[in-house]
Design a protein around this motif. Sequence first.
Motif, PDB file in Angstrom:
ATOM      1  N   LEU A   1      -7.960   2.905  15.009  1.00 46.30           N
ATOM      2  CA  LEU A   1      -7.956   4.070  14.123  1.00 46.30           C
ATOM      3  C   LEU A   1      -7.221   5.226  14.756  1.00 46.30           C
ATOM      4  O   LEU A   1      -7.056   5.350  15.928  1.00 46.30           O
ATOM      5  CB  LEU A   1      -9.677   4.788  14.159  1.00 46.30           C
ATOM      6  CG  LEU A   1     -10.384   3.823  13.510  1.00 46.30           C
ATOM      7  CD1 LEU A   1     -11.708   4.518  13.327  1.00 46.30           C
ATOM      8  CD2 LEU A   1     -10.105   3.370  12.084  1.00 46.30           C
ATOM      9  N   ASP A   2      -6.094   5.798  13.969  1.00 44.87           N
ATOM     10  CA  ASP A   2      -5.114   6.918  14.206  1.00 44.87           C
ATOM     11  C   ASP A   2      -6.040   8.240  13.785  1.00 44.87           C
ATOM     12  O   ASP A   2      -6.092   8.405  12.786  1.00 44.87           O
ATOM     13  CB  ASP A   2      -4.138   6.667  13.386  1.00 44.87           C
ATOM     14  CG  ASP A   2      -3.074   7.750  13.635  1.00 44.87           C
ATOM     15  OD1 ASP A   2      -3.392   8.835  14.342  1.00 44.87           O
ATOM     16  OD2 ASP A   2      -1.863   7.468  13.352  1.00 44.87           O
ATOM     17  N   ARG A   3      -6.663   8.781  15.063  1.00 43.75           N
ATOM     18  CA  ARG A   3      -7.529  10.004  14.798  1.00 43.75           C
ATOM     19  C   ARG A   3      -6.521  11.224  14.355  1.00 43.75           C
ATOM     20  O   ARG A   3      -7.430  12.376  14.179  1.00 43.75           O
ATOM     21  CB  ARG A   3      -8.089  10.399  16.043  1.00 43.75           C
ATOM     22  CG  ARG A   3      -9.140   9.173  16.551  1.00 43.75           C
ATOM     23  CD  ARG A   3     -10.319   9.229  15.625  1.00 43.75           C
ATOM     24  NE  ARG A   3     -11.245   8.246  16.050  1.00 43.75           N
ATOM     25  CZ  ARG A   3     -12.352   7.884  15.405  1.00 43.75           C
ATOM     26  NH1 ARG A   3     -12.803   8.634  14.477  1.00 43.75           N
ATOM     27  NH2 ARG A   3     -13.508   7.150  15.769  1.00 43.75           N
ATOM     28  N   THR A   4      -5.411  11.175  14.238  1.00 45.50           N
ATOM     29  CA  THR A   4      -4.399  12.139  14.009  1.00 45.50           C
ATOM     30  C   THR A   4      -5.120  12.344  12.117  1.00 45.50           C
ATOM     31  O   THR A   4      -4.830  13.655  11.622  1.00 45.50           O
ATOM     32  CB  THR A   4      -3.100  11.620  13.625  1.00 45.50           C
ATOM     33  OG1 THR A   4      -2.595  10.988  14.725  1.00 45.50           O
ATOM     34  CG2 THR A   4      -1.970  13.063  13.291  1.00 45.50           C
TER      35      THR A   4
ATOM     36  N   THR B   1       0.372   5.711   7.552  1.00 47.80           N
ATOM     37  CA  THR B   1      -0.726   5.178   8.532  1.00 47.80           C
ATOM     38  C   THR B   1      -1.664   4.608   8.159  1.00 47.80           C
ATOM     39  O   THR B   1      -2.044   3.626   8.636  1.00 47.80           O
ATOM     40  CB  THR B   1      -1.345   6.695   8.973  1.00 47.80           C
ATOM     41  OG1 THR B   1      -0.498   7.708   9.653  1.00 47.80           O
ATOM     42  CG2 THR B   1      -2.529   6.429   9.992  1.00 47.80           C
ATOM     43  N   PHE B   2      -2.158   4.892   6.700  1.00 45.45           N
ATOM     44  CA  PHE B   2      -3.360   3.969   6.081  1.00 45.45           C
ATOM     45  C   PHE B   2      -2.450   2.359   5.945  1.00 45.45           C
ATOM     46  O   PHE B   2      -3.313   1.517   5.888  1.00 45.45           O
ATOM     47  CB  PHE B   2      -3.899   4.677   5.019  1.00 45.45           C
ATOM     48  CG  PHE B   2      -4.824   5.559   5.772  1.00 45.45           C
ATOM     49  CD1 PHE B   2      -6.209   5.432   5.804  1.00 45.45           C
ATOM     50  CD2 PHE B   2      -4.359   6.827   6.310  1.00 45.45           C
ATOM     51  CE1 PHE B   2      -6.962   6.243   6.619  1.00 45.45           C
ATOM     52  CE2 PHE B   2      -5.290   7.905   6.958  1.00 45.45           C
ATOM     53  CZ  PHE B   2      -6.543   7.424   6.847  1.00 45.45           C
ATOM     54  N   ARG B   3      -1.383   2.144   5.440  1.00 41.66           N
ATOM     55  CA  ARG B   3      -0.873   0.939   5.479  1.00 41.66           C
ATOM     56  C   ARG B   3      -0.621   0.293   6.540  1.00 41.66           C
ATOM     57  O   ARG B   3      -0.947  -0.902   6.316  1.00 41.66           O
ATOM     58  CB  ARG B   3       0.618   1.253   4.860  1.00 41.66           C
ATOM     59  CG  ARG B   3       1.514   0.090   4.657  1.00 41.66           C
ATOM     60  CD  ARG B   3       3.087   0.320   4.383  1.00 41.66           C
ATOM     61  NE  ARG B   3       3.542  -0.768   3.640  1.00 41.66           N
ATOM     62  CZ  ARG B   3       4.967  -0.817   3.374  1.00 41.66           C
ATOM     63  NH1 ARG B   3       5.855   0.024   4.245  1.00 41.66           N
ATOM     64  NH2 ARG B   3       5.367  -1.831   2.873  1.00 41.66           N
ATOM     65  N   LYS B   4      -0.411   0.925   7.457  1.00 42.04           N
ATOM     66  CA  LYS B   4      -0.417   0.217   9.039  1.00 42.04           C
ATOM     67  C   LYS B   4      -1.816  -0.356   9.094  1.00 42.04           C
ATOM     68  O   LYS B   4      -1.880  -1.479   9.593  1.00 42.04           O
ATOM     69  CB  LYS B   4       0.166   1.070   9.979  1.00 42.04           C
ATOM     70  CG  LYS B   4      -0.003   0.481  11.387  1.00 42.04           C
ATOM     71  CD  LYS B   4       0.895   1.226  12.594  1.00 42.04           C
ATOM     72  CE  LYS B   4       0.757   0.381  13.783  1.00 42.04           C
ATOM     73  NZ  LYS B   4      -0.499  -0.352  14.005  1.00 42.04           N
TER      74      LYS B   4
ATOM     75  N   TYR C   1       0.851  -1.221   0.225  1.00 35.71           N
ATOM     76  CA  TYR C   1      -0.052  -0.134   0.027  1.00 35.71           C
ATOM     77  C   TYR C   1       0.926   1.229  -0.037  1.00 35.71           C
ATOM     78  O   TYR C   1       1.966   1.318   0.991  1.00 35.71           O
ATOM     79  CB  TYR C   1      -0.963   0.050   1.119  1.00 35.71           C
ATOM     80  CG  TYR C   1      -1.781   1.511   1.295  1.00 35.71           C
ATOM     81  CD1 TYR C   1      -2.926   1.289   0.346  1.00 35.71           C
ATOM     82  CD2 TYR C   1      -1.480   2.614   1.880  1.00 35.71           C
ATOM     83  CE1 TYR C   1      -3.447   2.557   0.196  1.00 35.71           C
ATOM     84  CE2 TYR C   1      -2.305   3.532   1.826  1.00 35.71           C
ATOM     85  CZ  TYR C   1      -3.469   3.708   0.884  1.00 35.71           C
ATOM     86  OH  TYR C   1      -3.913   4.700   0.745  1.00 35.71           O
ATOM     87  N   PRO C   2       0.900   2.242  -0.929  1.00 38.41           N
ATOM     88  CA  PRO C   2      -0.166   1.991  -2.077  1.00 38.41           C
ATOM     89  C   PRO C   2       0.091   1.033  -2.820  1.00 38.41           C
ATOM     90  O   PRO C   2       1.259   0.369  -3.073  1.00 38.41           O
ATOM     91  CB  PRO C   2       0.155   3.325  -2.680  1.00 38.41           C
ATOM     92  CG  PRO C   2       0.593   4.229  -1.671  1.00 38.41           C
ATOM     93  CD  PRO C   2       1.427   3.441  -0.819  1.00 38.41           C
TER      94      PRO C   2
END
Length: 462
Positions: free
Chosen positions: A386-389, A370-373, A21-22
């Motif tokens: 969820l990472d609210r950052t 972050t979204f890869r994790k 990812y991506p």
Amino acid sequence: MQTDTTLSAKYNIPVPRYTSYPTVPVWKEVHDPEPWKTSISHQVTEADWQKGISLYIHLPFCESLCIYCGCTKRITTNHSVEEEYIRAVLAEWQLYLDLLPHSPIIRELHLGGGTPTFFSPDNLSRLIEGLLAKATLHPSYSFSVEGHPNNTTRAHLDALYRSGFRRISYGVQDLNPEVQQLIHRIQPFENVQKATDEARSAGFSSVNFDLIYGLPAQDLDRLQYSIQQSLQLHPDRVAFYSYAHIPEVSCSQRLIDARLLPSPAQKLGLYHHGRSLFMDAGYIDIGMDHFALPADELYQAWQDGSLHRNFMGYTVQKSSILLGLGLSAISDTGYAFAQNTKSLKEYYRTIASGEPAIRKGYFLQEEDKTFRKHILDIACKGHTTLDRTWEAQLKEWTLPALQLLQNNGLVRVGGDEVSLTAEGRPFLRHVCKAFDLHLLRTERARLANNAICGRPAYASSL
Ligand code: SF4
């Protein structure tokens, strides 16, 4: 609760397998290798190097063309090509060694292809010796190889075992003679049995089979025959892949008579029938096409949360750096991706000039990391926090997608915690997609464009 079949019909759309990812379609053409070289030599931390690296070697030659195949390969019966290729791969490795801050620690090594067992046992041994000569082995290293049941000999297995290999994956695909004729992969059951028995007697501790559903002339009876025959040999793991018919991309697939392919509904039936046969035989669905016996370390790693995923698929080796050598091989430093050229001539020419042969790549932004994790967490552990950052991105893209999945019983969302449900296991990719901001943005743009042009929004093809 909706049935698996109803849900499968609803989610019958193409979704990436998220080995990165991506995903690769987002990457860009690379004309200057310097930023990639800098990423290797300066961006990766000492802690990452100390964890040990994964090494993937692509060995692209095959003696015979399987017409369903979408891999990067060269078909030849001329084995003199082995020498030049090994020289080039070792030269490419030296280019990386010159960039690294110190001698690397190898934690994982995988030979893929193509057909690694196209190469002679002596040449494979020479290749491994060359790779390991200036490296250190991690105490829990793991070496694996893809073997072709038709040409994996006892001499190959003994040589690989002496070099430290303990895992082998055989491409079984389908065992019906009619299907094998139609895909041009003639591979009698006796060959698979012999290759499996010999791997075990040579000392290999794990044998994986790859099987494919959705091939021409496959029906429920034929699939059942293939699976039951395969399970007689007690593979430790099974990868059960969907055949993707894309003749516009893969020239050899144009030789397949599309009228003989199962319809999308029949393909769904094949998947569900196969899945239930594996489950009845005691295998556990660990998601993304993989089934493992409870004693297998892949399942244990899924259970204890230590499973990892990279371009080689699921792995229990959690290294942050993957270096890929050879034609079309992909590397991943955690900060950047790079893919080698698919042209053999260009590969030889570029390596001889002293430069990495990369032609595609991508540098990850903070949002990507972050979204890869999140995607890796879902794929490997079945849950994420969820990472609210990234609240704005979550609100606009991920939370609405998760809401739809939750309505269908595929995930549970409570506060910041997102968990896959048992019903959601076969739809793991769709849950990962809720975190794929690149794809969600592209889809929205396409929908808006199609609304203007009046074209259908998306082609369905499981
Ligand atoms: S399926 Fe494997 S053996 Fe067959 S052509 Fe593709 S890479 Fe070669």
